[in-house]
Scaffold this active site. Sequence first.
Site, PDB file in Angstrom:
ATOM      1  N   HIS A 102       0.787  -1.277  -0.231  1.00 18.14           N
ATOM      2  CA  HIS A 102      -0.083  -0.138   0.171  1.00 18.14           C
ATOM      3  C   HIS A 102       0.853   1.355  -0.213  1.00 18.14           C
ATOM      4  O   HIS A 102       1.868   1.503   0.919  1.00 18.14           O
ATOM      5  CB  HIS A 102      -1.008  -0.146   1.092  1.00 18.14           C
ATOM      6  CG  HIS A 102      -2.039  -0.982   1.108  1.00 18.14           C
ATOM      7  ND1 HIS A 102      -2.534  -1.575   2.060  1.00 18.14           N
ATOM      8  CD2 HIS A 102      -2.670  -1.469   0.064  1.00 18.14           C
ATOM      9  CE1 HIS A 102      -3.437  -2.481   1.786  1.00 18.14           C
ATOM     10  NE2 HIS A 102      -3.740  -2.154   0.484  1.00 18.14           N
ATOM     11  N   GLU A 151       1.917   3.738   3.172  1.00 18.54           N
ATOM     12  CA  GLU A 151       2.597   2.904   4.304  1.00 18.54           C
ATOM     13  C   GLU A 151       4.048   2.970   4.271  1.00 18.54           C
ATOM     14  O   GLU A 151       4.860   2.024   4.141  1.00 18.54           O
ATOM     15  CB  GLU A 151       2.179   1.822   4.417  1.00 18.54           C
ATOM     16  CG  GLU A 151       0.236   1.477   4.481  1.00 18.54           C
ATOM     17  CD  GLU A 151      -0.280   0.178   4.550  1.00 18.54           C
ATOM     18  OE1 GLU A 151       0.456  -0.928   4.374  1.00 18.54           O
ATOM     19  OE2 GLU A 151      -1.570   0.365   4.335  1.00 18.54           O
ATOM     20  N   HIS A 172       2.748  -3.976   6.789  1.00 12.30           N
ATOM     21  CA  HIS A 172       1.931  -2.699   6.459  1.00 12.30           C
ATOM     22  C   HIS A 172       1.930  -1.638   7.631  1.00 12.30           C
ATOM     23  O   HIS A 172       2.786  -2.053   8.648  1.00 12.30           O
ATOM     24  CB  HIS A 172       0.622  -3.450   6.273  1.00 12.30           C
ATOM     25  CG  HIS A 172       0.325  -4.175   5.172  1.00 12.30           C
ATOM     26  ND1 HIS A 172      -0.823  -3.909   4.285  1.00 12.30           N
ATOM     27  CD2 HIS A 172       0.696  -5.307   4.805  1.00 12.30           C
ATOM     28  CE1 HIS A 172      -0.808  -4.753   3.517  1.00 12.30           C
ATOM     29  NE2 HIS A 172       0.097  -5.893   3.459  1.00 12.30           N
ATOM     30  N   GLU A 217       0.984  -5.220  11.106  1.00  9.49           N
ATOM     31  CA  GLU A 217       0.615  -3.805  11.015  1.00  9.49           C
ATOM     32  C   GLU A 217       1.659  -3.080  12.009  1.00  9.49           C
ATOM     33  O   GLU A 217       1.590  -3.397  13.177  1.00  9.49           O
ATOM     34  CB  GLU A 217      -0.487  -3.426  11.170  1.00  9.49           C
ATOM     35  CG  GLU A 217      -1.799  -4.006  10.364  1.00  9.49           C
ATOM     36  CD  GLU A 217      -1.882  -3.368   9.152  1.00  9.49           C
ATOM     37  OE1 GLU A 217      -1.430  -2.146   8.983  1.00  9.49           O
ATOM     38  OE2 GLU A 217      -2.638  -3.678   7.949  1.00  9.49           O
TER      39      GLU A 217
END
Length: 449
Positions: free
Chosen positions: A199, A202, A342, A415
């Site tokens: 993404h 990020e 991420h 994450e």
Amino acid sequence: KQWYQRRVRGQPLVTMFTVALCVLSLVASCHGYRLMEEEDGVVDYTGYKTIRVDLSGSAGAAAVVREWVDEERVDVLNEGIGDEADLLVGPNEWESVTGELENLAASYEILSEDVVGDVETERAQLLSAVPGVFDFNNYYAVKYMHSHLDALVSRHPEKAETFSLGQTYQGRDMKAIRISNNVASSGSKPIIWVDGGIHAREWVSSATVMYIVNSLLGEVEPSLQSKFQGLMNKYQFVILPMSNPDGYEFSRTGNRFWRKTRRPSGCKYGYETSNGRCIYGKCYGVDPNRNWDIDFGRQGVSKNPCSDVYPGKSAFTEKNTQAMSSWLAKHASQIDLYLSFHSYSQLFLKPVGYDRNPPVDAAMHNAAGSAVVNAIYGTHGKVYKNIRSVELYPTSGSSQDWMYSKGVKNAYTIELRDTGRHGFQLPASQIIPTGEENVRGFLALLETL
């Protein structure tokens, strides 16, 4: 009606023509639409704020937020709409959005009062970088990441080699690095795959993966070298720091909150003229972590090509996901671990994201997650939660779940920092501590295999 404004080459893009199109449209309301020319331009975030909405206490709030997202009245910043959602709200929508939340009895807190100030502060940090230099005190363009990988190979020729998985829509390399002791003769070793940057917005995910690369080669973390040496005798590490280079570069130069790829993907809601021109705007990009061929297009996605979670017309429409999946499928029987970084939210996510029934390997996944979050906490005291992806929100088409479906039992997503104050705009001063805690989490994960 009030309108979002996009700025292209410094000029507001609201013309009599586009207003007339909306007035004459059979669509009941154009409220919240973002009008775009044929080329996406630089986004001005003056007056924007970010808020965190608690959706757990209001039965209808989640559905309303999903509607806002689909109409592009707000953007969701965290990964999906679960018990809470972090929203980017423009000045033209602020009063109506907050008013509706109050009517729904959905509480919210302001995370950032001044998004444009945050963007400008970050941009000033980027401009302070010395051209051609790569370190962990800033976020760098793709070309500098790639040149640093090549420099590492020059310094460690017996342990590292680079190769390209393919090229993106805009012609950028998908450059990976393979690391192992006696790398030239390591082709039969089990594979540890690590990727970041799928993404675009990020940024810290790619920086963290680059930190892991440097740790493996002894450029940082000298105290961990004895552990890494043993692992490099056993495994070959195949690492792709930048999975979506086109989107990443656009997030640096055009729209800081860009998430997707950059290939034109259709017209907003499919509305186009008889000669093929888009009425409400041309859409760009596909969410590359909804574009994998597993439960494709069912959950956590949108049919609007302009949506941040548009999965594409079919699986593997994007050149970067094609390149990744082709390599991964070819080597799936050798892969012992698939790990994708991420940001943000500080989570260790386990498969699968599309089915609430626990997979057969759930106990193994739980143990792996516990080892990782404990190691991370022991480094700088940061709390990462160990949960299944579906517990956060249901999603289809993720790389993690596709890899799990290919028989890679250890397929996970991490994450990274933080939990929302800075979000994607994590200060560069946190790159090193984020790397330090996650390289130790990575070691703990490897020890569970």
